[in-house]
Design a protein around this motif. Structure first.
Motif, PDB file in Angstrom:
ATOM      1  N   HIS A 144       0.984  -1.397   0.160  1.00 18.54           N
ATOM      2  CA  HIS A 144      -0.075   0.062  -0.020  1.00 18.54           C
ATOM      3  C   HIS A 144       0.945   1.276   0.008  1.00 18.54           C
ATOM      4  O   HIS A 144       2.149   1.109  -0.197  1.00 18.54           O
ATOM      5  CB  HIS A 144      -0.804  -0.056   1.229  1.00 18.54           C
ATOM      6  CG  HIS A 144      -0.217   0.105   2.497  1.00 18.54           C
ATOM      7  ND1 HIS A 144      -0.223   1.103   3.539  1.00 18.54           N
ATOM      8  CD2 HIS A 144       0.612  -0.852   3.108  1.00 18.54           C
ATOM      9  CE1 HIS A 144       0.480   0.745   4.585  1.00 18.54           C
ATOM     10  NE2 HIS A 144       1.018  -0.306   4.298  1.00 18.54           N
ATOM     11  N   CYS A 153       3.556   3.037  10.003  1.00 18.68           N
ATOM     12  CA  CYS A 153       3.477   1.574   9.434  1.00 18.68           C
ATOM     13  C   CYS A 153       3.288   1.488   7.869  1.00 18.68           C
ATOM     14  O   CYS A 153       2.374   2.021   7.377  1.00 18.68           O
ATOM     15  CB  CYS A 153       2.112   0.741   9.904  1.00 18.68           C
ATOM     16  SG  CYS A 153       2.465   0.514  11.807  1.00 18.68           S
ATOM     17  N   PHE A 170      -6.608  -5.645   1.963  1.00 20.71           N
ATOM     18  CA  PHE A 170      -6.852  -4.054   1.772  1.00 20.71           C
ATOM     19  C   PHE A 170      -8.152  -3.745   1.016  1.00 20.71           C
ATOM     20  O   PHE A 170      -8.786  -2.814   1.320  1.00 20.71           O
ATOM     21  CB  PHE A 170      -5.976  -3.448   1.096  1.00 20.71           C
ATOM     22  CG  PHE A 170      -4.615  -2.967   2.024  1.00 20.71           C
ATOM     23  CD1 PHE A 170      -4.819  -1.876   2.747  1.00 20.71           C
ATOM     24  CD2 PHE A 170      -3.627  -3.809   2.345  1.00 20.71           C
ATOM     25  CE1 PHE A 170      -3.792  -1.409   3.518  1.00 20.71           C
ATOM     26  CE2 PHE A 170      -2.540  -3.404   3.219  1.00 20.71           C
ATOM     27  CZ  PHE A 170      -2.772  -2.183   3.852  1.00 20.71           C
ATOM     28  N   ILE A 175      -8.082  -5.355   6.934  1.00 21.75           N
ATOM     29  CA  ILE A 175      -6.771  -4.507   7.528  1.00 21.75           C
ATOM     30  C   ILE A 175      -7.405  -3.350   8.471  1.00 21.75           C
ATOM     31  O   ILE A 175      -8.080  -2.533   7.779  1.00 21.75           O
ATOM     32  CB  ILE A 175      -5.728  -4.271   6.458  1.00 21.75           C
ATOM     33  CG1 ILE A 175      -5.157  -5.565   5.804  1.00 21.75           C
ATOM     34  CG2 ILE A 175      -4.794  -3.268   7.472  1.00 21.75           C
ATOM     35  CD1 ILE A 175      -3.961  -5.216   5.141  1.00 21.75           C
ATOM     36  N   LYS A 176      -7.232  -3.325   9.629  1.00 22.93           N
ATOM     37  CA  LYS A 176      -7.674  -2.281  10.337  1.00 22.93           C
ATOM     38  C   LYS A 176      -6.347  -1.154  10.510  1.00 22.93           C
ATOM     39  O   LYS A 176      -5.415  -1.516  10.958  1.00 22.93           O
ATOM     40  CB  LYS A 176      -8.112  -2.596  11.670  1.00 22.93           C
ATOM     41  CG  LYS A 176      -8.840  -1.348  12.575  1.00 22.93           C
ATOM     42  CD  LYS A 176      -9.400  -1.769  13.800  1.00 22.93           C
ATOM     43  CE  LYS A 176      -9.733  -0.696  14.653  1.00 22.93           C
ATOM     44  NZ  LYS A 176     -10.309  -1.163  16.027  1.00 22.93           N
ATOM     45  N   LYS A 177      -6.611   0.255  10.101  1.00 24.69           N
ATOM     46  CA  LYS A 177      -5.604   1.184  10.159  1.00 24.69           C
ATOM     47  C   LYS A 177      -6.261   1.943  11.117  1.00 24.69           C
ATOM     48  O   LYS A 177      -7.238   2.548  10.959  1.00 24.69           O
ATOM     49  CB  LYS A 177      -5.618   1.865   8.781  1.00 24.69           C
ATOM     50  CG  LYS A 177      -5.116   0.641   7.665  1.00 24.69           C
ATOM     51  CD  LYS A 177      -5.295   1.316   6.217  1.00 24.69           C
ATOM     52  CE  LYS A 177      -6.489   1.105   5.863  1.00 24.69           C
ATOM     53  NZ  LYS A 177      -6.600   1.628   4.475  1.00 24.69           N
ATOM     54  N   SER A 178      -5.145   2.407  11.976  1.00 24.51           N
ATOM     55  CA  SER A 178      -5.398   3.800  13.033  1.00 24.51           C
ATOM     56  C   SER A 178      -4.255   4.557  12.649  1.00 24.51           C
ATOM     57  O   SER A 178      -2.996   4.307  12.463  1.00 24.51           O
ATOM     58  CB  SER A 178      -5.420   3.136  14.093  1.00 24.51           C
ATOM     59  OG  SER A 178      -6.315   2.197  14.342  1.00 24.51           O
ATOM     60  N   TYR A 179      -4.774   6.010  12.636  1.00 25.03           N
ATOM     61  CA  TYR A 179      -3.536   6.877  12.453  1.00 25.03           C
ATOM     62  C   TYR A 179      -3.767   7.901  13.683  1.00 25.03           C
ATOM     63  O   TYR A 179      -4.750   8.193  14.337  1.00 25.03           O
ATOM     64  CB  TYR A 179      -4.047   8.021  11.108  1.00 25.03           C
ATOM     65  CG  TYR A 179      -3.689   7.169   9.656  1.00 25.03           C
ATOM     66  CD1 TYR A 179      -2.517   7.463   9.167  1.00 25.03           C
ATOM     67  CD2 TYR A 179      -4.500   6.157   9.470  1.00 25.03           C
ATOM     68  CE1 TYR A 179      -2.330   6.685   7.901  1.00 25.03           C
ATOM     69  CE2 TYR A 179      -4.293   5.349   8.272  1.00 25.03           C
ATOM     70  CZ  TYR A 179      -3.119   5.880   7.478  1.00 25.03           C
ATOM     71  OH  TYR A 179      -2.972   5.115   6.225  1.00 25.03           O
ATOM     72  N   SER A 238      -9.375   6.523  12.048  1.00 26.95           N
ATOM     73  CA  SER A 238      -9.600   5.096  11.415  1.00 26.95           C
ATOM     74  C   SER A 238     -10.379   5.343  10.095  1.00 26.95           C
ATOM     75  O   SER A 238     -11.546   5.250  10.272  1.00 26.95           O
ATOM     76  CB  SER A 238     -10.147   4.144  12.428  1.00 26.95           C
ATOM     77  OG  SER A 238      -9.337   4.225  13.558  1.00 26.95           O
ATOM     78  N   ALA A 285       0.820   6.742  10.725  1.00 26.77           N
ATOM     79  CA  ALA A 285       0.158   5.677  10.575  1.00 26.77           C
ATOM     80  C   ALA A 285       0.513   4.758  11.861  1.00 26.77           C
ATOM     81  O   ALA A 285       1.642   4.073  11.599  1.00 26.77           O
ATOM     82  CB  ALA A 285       0.337   4.994   9.401  1.00 26.77           C
ATOM     83  N   ARG A 287      -0.840   2.116  13.842  1.00 32.68           N
ATOM     84  CA  ARG A 287      -1.297   0.786  14.111  1.00 32.68           C
ATOM     85  C   ARG A 287      -1.887   0.418  13.016  1.00 32.68           C
ATOM     86  O   ARG A 287      -2.525   0.837  12.153  1.00 32.68           O
ATOM     87  CB  ARG A 287      -2.070   0.945  15.433  1.00 32.68           C
ATOM     88  CG  ARG A 287      -2.526  -0.492  15.816  1.00 32.68           C
ATOM     89  CD  ARG A 287      -3.214  -0.644  17.186  1.00 32.68           C
ATOM     90  NE  ARG A 287      -4.577  -0.180  17.183  1.00 32.68           N
ATOM     91  CZ  ARG A 287      -4.850   1.109  17.814  1.00 32.68           C
ATOM     92  NH1 ARG A 287      -4.121   1.622  18.551  1.00 32.68           N
ATOM     93  NH2 ARG A 287      -6.239   1.475  17.599  1.00 32.68           N
ATOM     94  N   LEU A 288      -1.432  -0.987  12.793  1.00 34.35           N
ATOM     95  CA  LEU A 288      -1.986  -2.007  11.677  1.00 34.35           C
ATOM     96  C   LEU A 288      -2.486  -3.206  12.443  1.00 34.35           C
ATOM     97  O   LEU A 288      -1.855  -3.905  13.247  1.00 34.35           O
ATOM     98  CB  LEU A 288      -1.176  -2.291  10.617  1.00 34.35           C
ATOM     99  CG  LEU A 288      -0.706  -1.182   9.912  1.00 34.35           C
ATOM    100  CD1 LEU A 288       0.018  -1.631   8.511  1.00 34.35           C
ATOM    101  CD2 LEU A 288      -2.077  -0.696   8.592  1.00 34.35           C
TER     102      LEU A 288
END
Length: 317
Positions: A144, A153, A170, A175-179, A238, A285, A287-288
């Motif tokens: 990505h 990340c 994706f 996939i959980k993404k947290s910024y 998120s 970014a 946490r994944l």
């Protein structure tokens, strides 16, 4: 730095596609095989039918399958020195800031200030530099992207099978993404989900822009306030969808753009914070969460907050 040395004529190549090289577009496959050949020439020989797959003509968008036989005609190849310059701080980051690695993937803590891939006049980028530092690696591909000034990340696939699986994750919700982002102003809400469709546009000077528009694609971002400063708010963002510049545009649409965002932010606000030390987009970014593409084991990977952001998070400015 790349310097031309000489030229040669490659012979006809007959290449059988294996499982590891399958499921990629024909043009991307040829670009990899014919290093030094201009992309325009690659597209031309495909269009003229000089490249054949299973003895037939195909489009450059054709996705290669395991067992396909690709005929690559003789072409003029510019032989170049592929050694590129890797800045010291990027080299150190790519060697030391690896958050996770095994046989099929790695997760880097990407430093701010570097594009993830070359292009548009960029010679120094994360994936090209990583390949330079690991010459024995047979396969290294971005799963990505992150914007140049976004840190955190970044997943790199070390096998094509892993790349395919991660792409599927994706495309769905695997996939959980947290910024972590610092928004301008005091955001009084504790949390909310922004549902605002996004549309890509091209500005007058050719830059890529994204706007909120009913003509755009559905987009959703969950924002949760973490910590308030006198004139800014730390939030966890998120994205529920994966649109270009999604968090940045949704934050601006809320009336609280990300500090340091020179495209969607507030010029005067950014200028004020720049005088106080913030010289880039404050988006990380951090946490994944996803399942390992081979073992299926749940992974949660966290990237430490960069030092320039940590100072503001600790509210010591």
């Amino acid at each position: 730095m790349k310097t031309e040395q000489n030229c040669l004529y490659a012979a006809v190549q007959m290449v059988e596609i294996t499982e590891e090289t399958s499921d990629q577009r024909l043009d991307n496959f040829l670009i990899t095989k014919l290093k030094g050949v201009p992309k325009s020439h690659i597209y031309r020989i495909v269009r003229k039918g000089e490249v054949r797959v299973n003895k037939g003509r195909v489009d450059v968008k054709y996705r290669l399958q395991s067992g396909d036989l690709v005929r690559i005609p003789p072409v003029r190849v510019n032989v170049v020195d592929d050694i590129i310059f890797v800045p010291k701080n990027l080299k150190q980051s790519l060697e030391q800031d690896i958050l996770f690695e095994d046989d099929v993937l790695m997760v880097l803590n990407k430093p701010a200030g570097y594009a993830v891939h070359g292009g548009s006049g960029l010679n120094t980028a994360v994936i090209e530099s990583l390949r330079q530092l690991r010459p024995d690696a047979h396969f290294l591909e971005l799963v990505h992207r992150l914007d140049r000034d976004t840190s955190g990340c970044l997943i790199i696939a070390k096998k094509r099978s892993a790349l395919r699986t991660l792409h599927e994750l994706f495309r769905g919700d695997g996939i959980k993404k947290s910024y972590l982002a610092l928004l301008s102003g005091v955001w009084e809400k504790k949390s909310m989900t922004v549902n605002a469709p996004l549309l890509k546009q091209t500005g007058q000077s050719g830059e890529r822009m994204v706007i909120v528009s009913q003509e755009g694609k559905s987009s959703a971002t969950f924002f949760k306030a973490i910590k308030s400063l006198p004139d800014a708010t730390w939030v966890e963002a998120s994205p529920q969808t994966g649109r270009t510049h999604q968090i940045r545009v949704h934050a601006a649409w809320l009336g609280h753009p990300i500090i340091g965002d020179d495209r969607y932010g507030d010029f005067e606000v950014n200028r004020g914070f720049k005088k106080r030390g913030i010289k880039r987009l404050f988006l990380h970014a951090f946490r994944l969460e996803f399942q390992h593409p081979v073992s299926g084991k749940p992974l949660t990977i966290t990237a430490p907050i960069p030092a320039d952001m940590q100072v503001w998070f600790d509210d010591k400015k």
